[in-house]
Design an enzyme around this catalytic site. Sequence first.
Site, PDB file in Angstrom:
ATOM      1  N   LYS A  21      -0.667   5.036   4.569  1.00 18.60           N
ATOM      2  CA  LYS A  21      -1.503   4.052   5.165  1.00 18.60           C
ATOM      3  C   LYS A  21      -1.251   4.024   6.719  1.00 18.60           C
ATOM      4  O   LYS A  21       0.105   4.029   6.996  1.00 18.60           O
ATOM      5  CB  LYS A  21      -1.548   2.525   4.396  1.00 18.60           C
ATOM      6  CG  LYS A  21      -2.679   1.813   5.021  1.00 18.60           C
ATOM      7  CD  LYS A  21      -2.796   0.598   4.198  1.00 18.60           C
ATOM      8  CE  LYS A  21      -3.807  -0.294   4.765  1.00 18.60           C
ATOM      9  NZ  LYS A  21      -5.191   0.334   5.099  1.00 18.60           N
ATOM     10  N   HIS A  58       0.834  -1.264   0.073  1.00 13.97           N
ATOM     11  CA  HIS A  58       0.023  -0.093   0.093  1.00 13.97           C
ATOM     12  C   HIS A  58       0.788   1.430   0.115  1.00 13.97           C
ATOM     13  O   HIS A  58       1.980   1.331   0.256  1.00 13.97           O
ATOM     14  CB  HIS A  58      -0.836   0.175   1.295  1.00 13.97           C
ATOM     15  CG  HIS A  58      -2.298  -0.820   1.090  1.00 13.97           C
ATOM     16  ND1 HIS A  58      -2.053  -2.090   1.569  1.00 13.97           N
ATOM     17  CD2 HIS A  58      -3.303  -0.536   0.669  1.00 13.97           C
ATOM     18  CE1 HIS A  58      -3.395  -2.815   1.069  1.00 13.97           C
ATOM     19  NE2 HIS A  58      -4.054  -1.931   0.629  1.00 13.97           N
TER      20      HIS A  58
HETATM   21  N1  LIG Z   1     -12.941  -1.030   2.514  1.00 12.90           N
HETATM   22  C1  LIG Z   1     -12.288  -0.681   1.365  1.00 12.90           C
HETATM   23  O1  LIG Z   1     -12.657  -1.192   0.436  1.00 12.90           O
HETATM   24  C2  LIG Z   1     -11.250   0.514   1.569  1.00 12.90           C
HETATM   25  C3  LIG Z   1     -10.945   0.999   3.026  1.00 12.90           C
HETATM   26  N2  LIG Z   1      -9.999   1.809   3.270  1.00 12.90           N
HETATM   27  C4  LIG Z   1      -9.878   2.316   4.371  1.00 12.90           C
HETATM   28  O2  LIG Z   1     -10.528   3.514   4.547  1.00 12.90           O
HETATM   29  C5  LIG Z   1      -9.990   4.356   5.425  1.00 12.90           C
HETATM   30  C6  LIG Z   1      -9.771   5.943   4.892  1.00 12.90           C
HETATM   31  O3  LIG Z   1      -8.688   5.698   3.865  1.00 12.90           O
HETATM   32  P1  LIG Z   1      -8.242   6.961   3.271  1.00 12.90           P
HETATM   33  O4  LIG Z   1      -9.394   7.666   2.459  1.00 12.90           O
HETATM   34  O5  LIG Z   1      -7.201   6.691   2.251  1.00 12.90           O
HETATM   35  O6  LIG Z   1      -7.814   7.861   4.455  1.00 12.90           O
HETATM   36  P2  LIG Z   1      -7.776   9.515   4.469  1.00 12.90           P
HETATM   37  O7  LIG Z   1      -7.020   9.847   5.605  1.00 12.90           O
HETATM   38  O8  LIG Z   1      -7.316   9.962   3.065  1.00 12.90           O
HETATM   39  O9  LIG Z   1      -9.247   9.922   4.838  1.00 12.90           O
HETATM   40  C7  LIG Z   1      -9.787   9.709   6.300  1.00 12.90           C
HETATM   41  C8  LIG Z   1     -10.708  11.029   6.220  1.00 12.90           C
HETATM   42  O10 LIG Z   1     -11.402  10.939   7.453  1.00 12.90           O
HETATM   43  C9  LIG Z   1     -11.429  12.126   7.794  1.00 12.90           C
HETATM   44  N3  LIG Z   1     -11.884  11.875   9.437  1.00 12.90           N
HETATM   45  C10 LIG Z   1     -11.130  11.887  10.436  1.00 12.90           C
HETATM   46  N4  LIG Z   1     -11.453  12.005  11.534  1.00 12.90           N
HETATM   47  C11 LIG Z   1     -13.087  12.277  11.203  1.00 12.90           C
HETATM   48  C12 LIG Z   1     -14.104  12.388  12.036  1.00 12.90           C
HETATM   49  N5  LIG Z   1     -13.925  12.549  13.390  1.00 12.90           N
HETATM   50  N6  LIG Z   1     -15.103  12.676  11.426  1.00 12.90           N
HETATM   51  C13 LIG Z   1     -15.371  12.646  10.069  1.00 12.90           C
HETATM   52  N7  LIG Z   1     -14.151  12.550   9.291  1.00 12.90           N
HETATM   53  C14 LIG Z   1     -13.076  12.113  10.015  1.00 12.90           C
HETATM   54  C15 LIG Z   1     -10.340  12.611   7.823  1.00 12.90           C
HETATM   55  O11 LIG Z   1     -10.002  14.030   7.994  1.00 12.90           O
HETATM   56  C16 LIG Z   1     -10.036  12.386   6.349  1.00 12.90           C
HETATM   57  O12 LIG Z   1     -10.414  13.180   5.331  1.00 12.90           O
HETATM   58  C17 LIG Z   1      -8.841   3.754   5.889  1.00 12.90           C
HETATM   59  O13 LIG Z   1      -9.244   2.834   7.005  1.00 12.90           O
HETATM   60  C18 LIG Z   1      -8.431   2.665   4.853  1.00 12.90           C
HETATM   61  O14 LIG Z   1      -7.909   1.558   5.368  1.00 12.90           O
HETATM   62  C19 LIG Z   1      -9.586   2.589   2.108  1.00 12.90           C
HETATM   63  C20 LIG Z   1      -9.693   2.129   0.707  1.00 12.90           C
HETATM   64  C21 LIG Z   1     -10.821   0.961   0.512  1.00 12.90           C
HETATM   65  O1  LIG Z   2      -5.796   1.987   3.048  1.00 12.50           O
HETATM   66  C1  LIG Z   2      -5.799   1.668   1.763  1.00 12.50           C
HETATM   67  O2  LIG Z   2      -5.654   2.433   1.116  1.00 12.50           O
HETATM   68  C2  LIG Z   2      -6.861   0.483   1.649  1.00 12.50           C
HETATM   69  N1  LIG Z   2      -7.161  -0.175   2.691  1.00 12.50           N
HETATM   70  C3  LIG Z   2      -7.971  -1.204   2.781  1.00 12.50           C
HETATM   71  C4  LIG Z   2      -7.474  -2.349   3.651  1.00 12.50           C
HETATM   72  O3  LIG Z   2      -6.691  -1.927   4.741  1.00 12.50           O
HETATM   73  O4  LIG Z   2      -7.568  -3.469   3.251  1.00 12.50           O
HETATM   74  C5  LIG Z   2      -8.368  -1.745   1.537  1.00 12.50           C
HETATM   75  C6  LIG Z   2      -7.376  -1.368   0.270  1.00 12.50           C
HETATM   76  O5  LIG Z   2      -6.535  -2.341   0.246  1.00 12.50           O
HETATM   77  C7  LIG Z   2      -7.028  -0.267   0.272  1.00 12.50           C
END
Ligand SMILES: NC(=O)C1=CN([C@@H]2O[C@H](COP(=O)(O)OP(=O)(O)OC[C@H]3O[C@@H](n4cnc5c(N)ncnc54)[C@H](O)[C@@H]3O)[C@@H](O)[C@H]2O)C=CC1
Ligand SMILES: O=C(O)C1=N[C@H](C(=O)O)C[C@H](O)C1
Length: 264
Positions: free
Chosen positions: A160, A156
């Site tokens: 992350k 990643h």
């Molecule tokens: N299930 C899936 O398919 C995927 C899951 N993820 C997960 O999603 C999460 C976010 O990933 P990214 O967007 O890359 O991170 P990022 O750090 O770019 O975005 C997270 C956002 O949440 C906001 N945030 C923090 N505290 C908050 C609060 N109290 N209330 C509202 N918003 C708040 C931040 O300000 C930020 O804009 C991570 O845990 C990642 O692992 C990421 C990609 C795919």
């Molecule tokens: O943080 C990410 O970017 C992602 N997080 C998810 C995970 O922790 O599995 C899903 C995806 O791989 C991207």
Amino acid sequence: MPTKLAIHGAAGRMGRRVVAIASQDSQIEIVAALESAGCRLLGQDAGVVAGGEKLGVPLSVVGESAADVVIDFSVPDAGIAIVDHCLKFKKPLVIATTGFESDQKEFIAKAAQQIPIVFAPSMSTAVNLVMKLTEIAGKVLKDYPSGVDVEIIERHHRFKEDAPSGTALKFGEIVAEAMELTQHVHGREGRTGKRTPQEIGYHAVRTGDNPGEHTIVFGMLGETIELRVAASNRDCYAQGAILAAKWLVGKPAGMYGMKEVLGL
Ligand SMILES: NC(=O)C1=CN([C@@H]2O[C@H](COP(=O)(O)OP(=O)(O)OC[C@H]3O[C@@H](n4cnc5c(N)ncnc54)[C@H](O)[C@@H]3O)[C@@H](O)[C@H]2O)C=CC1
Ligand SMILES: O=C(O)C1=N[C@H](C(=O)O)C[C@H](O)C1
């Protein structure tokens, strides 16, 4: 009538892609774009922040909204806060955030007794299909005569915050169940001794802007199988989350995964 959607974590890497894709979907109306109280973009238009046209939806903190369903891509503590909010207002919730502690996961499971929740570490169709293939491979190879060593390698981006990825942990759960393995080993260093047959190894690589890549290695004596799935951008996750949100509206309370959403 379009599904009214609230996006939690709307200014993040994933939140912006959800806003961008949902705003082009005639079956969706974005009604709230939620961010943390400390977000410096509060008040700015969510569509513009996502790189598109003005939507008339400003980034705001969580409050009452007309949403039919909420998508969460934030951080674990904020994820728990949005579960609380959805419980209070009886809203269906898609949780895509990863990195929850076990007590937080228990709280989510309890909440799912009252509201419908999709909780999945990867919203990608390809990843969820590879999970199915991993289960098949694990079951077929369980009693393979030479023994089979399973190692999970995930890559990643450098930003992350959790490791191994939620998806890698889910792959590990699937392998552990299919092959009746009990030991989870995170990285190796020093004189570790020989690998035991009970181990599942996890390796988390963090480089550049990689949007997510998982390889499940089944190593035998004489041959190796690798199941690999890699994203080239984040849209697969955003599209999956939007699909899950549409699917979830009208479902009874319960805990669902992408397996149910995709009918796998
Ligand atoms: N299930 C899936 O398919 C995927 C899951 N993820 C997960 O999603 C999460 C976010 O990933 P990214 O967007 O890359 O991170 P990022 O750090 O770019 O975005 C997270 C956002 O949440 C906001 N945030 C923090 N505290 C908050 C609060 N109290 N209330 C509202 N918003 C708040 C931040 O300000 C930020 O804009 C991570 O845990 C990642 O692992 C990421 C990609 C795919
Ligand atoms: O943080 C990410 O970017 C992602 N997080 C998810 C995970 O922790 O599995 C899903 C995806 O791989 C991207």
